[in-house]
Design a protein around this motif. Structure first.
Motif, mmCIF file in Angstrom:
data_model
loop_
_atom_site.group_PDB
_atom_site.id
_atom_site.type_symbol
_atom_site.label_atom_id
_atom_site.label_comp_id
_atom_site.label_asym_id
_atom_site.label_seq_id
_atom_site.Cartn_x
_atom_site.Cartn_y
_atom_site.Cartn_z
ATOM 1 N N LEU A 55 4.194 6.420 6.158
ATOM 2 C CA LEU A 55 4.713 7.409 5.207
ATOM 3 C C LEU A 55 4.907 8.759 5.883
ATOM 4 O O LEU A 55 5.911 9.447 5.660
ATOM 5 N N SER A 56 3.982 9.131 6.745
ATOM 6 C CA SER A 56 4.087 10.393 7.475
ATOM 7 C C SER A 56 5.337 10.415 8.346
ATOM 8 O O SER A 56 6.038 11.423 8.438
ATOM 9 N N LYS A 90 -4.546 0.781 4.769
ATOM 10 C CA LYS A 90 -4.348 2.109 4.162
ATOM 11 C C LYS A 90 -3.924 3.137 5.201
ATOM 12 O O LYS A 90 -3.027 3.947 4.957
ATOM 13 N N SER A 91 -4.556 3.100 6.360
ATOM 14 C CA SER A 91 -4.207 4.047 7.422
ATOM 15 C C SER A 91 -2.808 3.786 7.956
ATOM 16 O O SER A 91 -2.039 4.716 8.209
ATOM 17 N N GLU A 123 0.834 -1.204 0.000
ATOM 18 C CA GLU A 123 0.000 0.000 0.000
ATOM 19 C C GLU A 123 0.871 1.257 0.000
ATOM 20 O O GLU A 123 0.565 2.242 -0.683
ATOM 21 N N LEU A 124 1.977 1.221 0.739
ATOM 22 C CA LEU A 124 2.901 2.361 0.780
ATOM 23 C C LEU A 124 3.480 2.648 -0.610
ATOM 24 O O LEU A 124 3.621 3.803 -1.007
ATOM 25 N N LYS A 159 2.004 2.205 -3.378
ATOM 26 C CA LYS A 159 0.953 2.895 -4.149
ATOM 27 C C LYS A 159 0.880 4.362 -3.749
ATOM 28 O O LYS A 159 0.724 5.240 -4.597
ATOM 29 N N GLN A 160 0.954 4.631 -2.457
ATOM 30 C CA GLN A 160 0.811 5.997 -1.962
ATOM 31 C C GLN A 160 2.031 6.867 -2.278
ATOM 32 O O GLN A 160 1.893 8.067 -2.493
ATOM 33 N N GLN A 161 3.221 6.252 -2.296
ATOM 34 C CA GLN A 161 4.442 7.027 -2.540
ATOM 35 C C GLN A 161 5.459 6.172 -3.293
ATOM 36 O O GLN A 161 6.331 5.552 -2.690
ATOM 37 N N ALA A 177 -0.309 5.089 5.491
ATOM 38 C CA ALA A 177 -0.267 6.556 5.542
ATOM 39 C C ALA A 177 0.485 7.025 6.785
ATOM 40 O O ALA A 177 1.271 7.983 6.733
#
Length: 198
Positions: A187-188, A180-181, A32-33, A35-37, A184
């Motif tokens: 990533l933060s 997903k959370s 998922e990470l 995909k996000q970044q 995120a």
């Protein structure tokens, strides 16, 4: 040193190490990470084990023989290395350092022993533990597959207890109640806090 702040989200070039017990969902969170970044550098480990069907050399692992692996140890080419179930695994140092020098946030996904070695090699690395929402949740994940020998499952649970007990050695904790959370949140931590008020 100047920081140009260019690139995706002006990410800080810091090494983040993700650890957590078996069954906590590390691979799902990392997928998922990605995909996000997509700009995050994901380290590819070296291993002496044989490739499994579908695994690609240089993508899933760098597959090497024991002689080559020992040469890499002797040359100081690993940030960390360990042996599991008769096979050696290690994190090559150079690609990680090159990614950081290029300003990319870098991520390693390794077990507790390796995380401790990275802390020795790179004291400013950020150690993050991925935790289950509860111990009961993890037990269900590890026993719910129902395909493995109970003795193997019990050994996994014992290792998981040991890993979770090392939580205080980590800089941050991310709870994987939702993939997903959790991605995120990770990533933060890697690229810096989000602007509040969103």
């Amino acid at each position: 040193m100047s920081d140009t702040g260019t690139g995706a989200g002006s990410a800080r070039s810091r090494l983040t190490v993700l650890s957590g017990p078996s069954g906590v969902g590390k691979s799902s969170v990392l997928a998922e990470l990605r995909k996000q970044q997509p700009d995050v550098y994901f380290s590819v480990s070296a291993t002496t084990r044989k490739p499994r069907p579908g695994e690609v050399d240089g993508v899933h692992y760098h597959f090497v023989d024991r002689e080559k692996f020992q040469q890499m140890i002797d040359a100081g080419e690993f940030l960390e290395h360990a042996e599991f179930a008769g096979n050696c695994y290690g994190t090559p140092r150079k690609p990680v350092e090159e990614a950081l020098a290029a300003g990319k946030p870098a991520l390693l996904e390794i077990e507790l022993q390796g995380a401790r070695q990275v802390r020795e090699a790179m004291p400013d690395a950020q150690l993050v533990m991925l935790m289950p929402p509860s111990w009961e949740h993890l037990v269900v994940r590890l026993t719910g597959r129902g395909t493995e020998d109970p003795a193997i499952v019990e050994r996994r649970l014992a290792i998981a207890r040991e890993e979770l007990a090392a939580e205080k050695e980590f800089d941050e904790v991310v709870v994987n109640a939702d993939v997903k959370s959790a991605a995120a949140d990770l990533l933060s931590l890697m690229v810096g806090p989000r602007i509040s008020g969103v």
